[in-house]
Design an enzyme around this catalytic site. Structure first.
Site, PDB file in Angstrom:
ATOM      1  N   GLY A   3       0.816  -1.214   0.000  1.00  6.56           N
ATOM      2  CA  GLY A   3       0.000   0.000   0.000  1.00  6.56           C
ATOM      3  C   GLY A   3       0.846   1.259   0.000  1.00  6.56           C
ATOM      4  N   ASP A   4       1.951   1.230   0.741  1.00  6.76           N
ATOM      5  CA  ASP A   4       2.863   2.378   0.742  1.00  6.76           C
ATOM      6  C   ASP A   4       3.512   2.552  -0.627  1.00  6.76           C
ATOM      7  OD1 ASP A   4       2.317   2.661   3.460  1.00  6.76           O
ATOM      8  OD2 ASP A   4       4.037   1.431   4.046  1.00  6.76           O
TER       9      ASP A   4
END
Length: 330
Positions: free
Chosen positions: A283-284
């Site tokens: 997600g990052d």
């Protein structure tokens, strides 16, 4: 700094952890950081969440385009962070507090799932005065985009509110990542203070559901398009439409650009199980790829697809890392 370990089923049981979750460490979790180093094969990866995204954006953009700030101690973990940043073209202007320990995150990997246990340590002692210092203030004035992780709201709401309002008043772009379900669940009021000045919100499906539940959304808690429209329509201080982006693992990403816009979905090119090494930081990585493309002036659709591509690269590595030699994803 993230400490990733594999084959962690016993640790999940011992510390009452879920296989795919993110929590702040309680007192009962304190021994895990020494235990993983002593008893497991460990991979050290530069983190945390916002710094992962910053490294992702730096990967996409020319060197020296991205600057990261946060609070660290004067210890070996901080030196590892600086070395990782130097390798990847990310500048940092850390606030360093002597005698303190740099924050850490134990990442327990089981199959394709990861359980994150974060101890903030000195990270939660970040001072607004650092942003107003002679070293950092000119960088803020020169920047056109700001990115803050939701975890920061557990201790730095006033700082995030100050920065987001400053960004909004200057007609710059402020991006907020909800980061984990517990942020929306337990720090709802903090989110409400920052959201009026937020131009882009990024979250995954579980964080979207947590926001919907916390704010009394009346529709289905699995209706990502509906929740995104509701969040896009939340109070806004400036006239720009808020963009809401909900990722959903290997499923399509849902994007709403303003409360009156139709939701757009962007399919993810799924990898085979054999190709996936570690989903930690995916997600990052998406946020970093998206931000890098956005800063580079790419349209929204291309920015989302750049996020997908950097996420694909990330999950084929151990931890939130990227492919070298560098791959051009724009």
């Amino acid at each position: 700094m993230a400490t990733s370990i594999t084959n962690g089923e016993e640790l999940l049981k011992k510390y009452d952890l879920k296989s795919n979750d993110a929590i702040l460490a309680e007192e009962k979790h304190a021994p895990i950081y020494d235990e993983v180093v002593k008893d497991y094969k460990v991979t050290y990866v530069a983190g945390g969440a916002a710094q992962n995204a910053a490294r992702g954006a730096a990967y996409v953009l020319p060197p020296k385009s991205v600057v990261y700030t946060g609070c660290v101690g004067d210890d070996d973990l901080a030196e590892q962070l600086k070395a990782a940043n130097a390798r990847e073209g990310l500048d940092q202007v850390y606030q360093v507090k002597k005698g303190e320990k740099t924050g850490a995150c134990a990442v327990v990997i089981t199959g394709h799932d990861r359980s994150l246990v974060t101890t903030l340590r000195v990270a939660e002692k970040f001072d607004q005065s650092h942003l107003e210092s002679a070293e950092v203030a000119p960088l803020i004035e020169a920047a056109n985009f700001f990115y803050v992780e939701g975890y920061f709201l557990t201790h730095g709401t006033s700082v995030a509110e100050w920065l987001s309002k400053k960004s909004s008043d200057a007609n710059k772009t402020f991006v907020l990542n909800l980061s984990a379900p517990f942020i929306a669940q337990f720090f709802t009021e903090s989110l409400k203070k920052v959201l009026p000045y937020t131009d882009v919100v990024i979250a995954n499906e579980s964080e979207a559901e947590a926001w919907a539940t916390a704010t009394g959304y009346s529709g289905s808690k699995t209706d990502l398009a509906g929740i995104a429209k509701a969040l896009a329509g939340y109070e806004k201080a400036n006239k720009r439409e808020r963009i809401v982006i909900f990722t959903h693992g290997a499923k399509a990403t849902t994007v709403v650009a303003g409360p009156n816009a139709e939701a757009q979905t962007y399919p993810v090119k799924a990898l085979s199980d054999e190709e996936i090494v570690d989903t930690n930081g995916a997600g990052d990585a998406f946020a970093g790829g998206f931000l890098g493309a956005l800063v580079a002036g790419k349209p929204l659709e291309q920015s989302v697809l750049a996020g997908h591509e950097l996420g694909r690269i990330c999950v084929q590595q151990v931890g939130p890392q990227f492919q070298w030699p560098k791959v051009n994803i724009l």
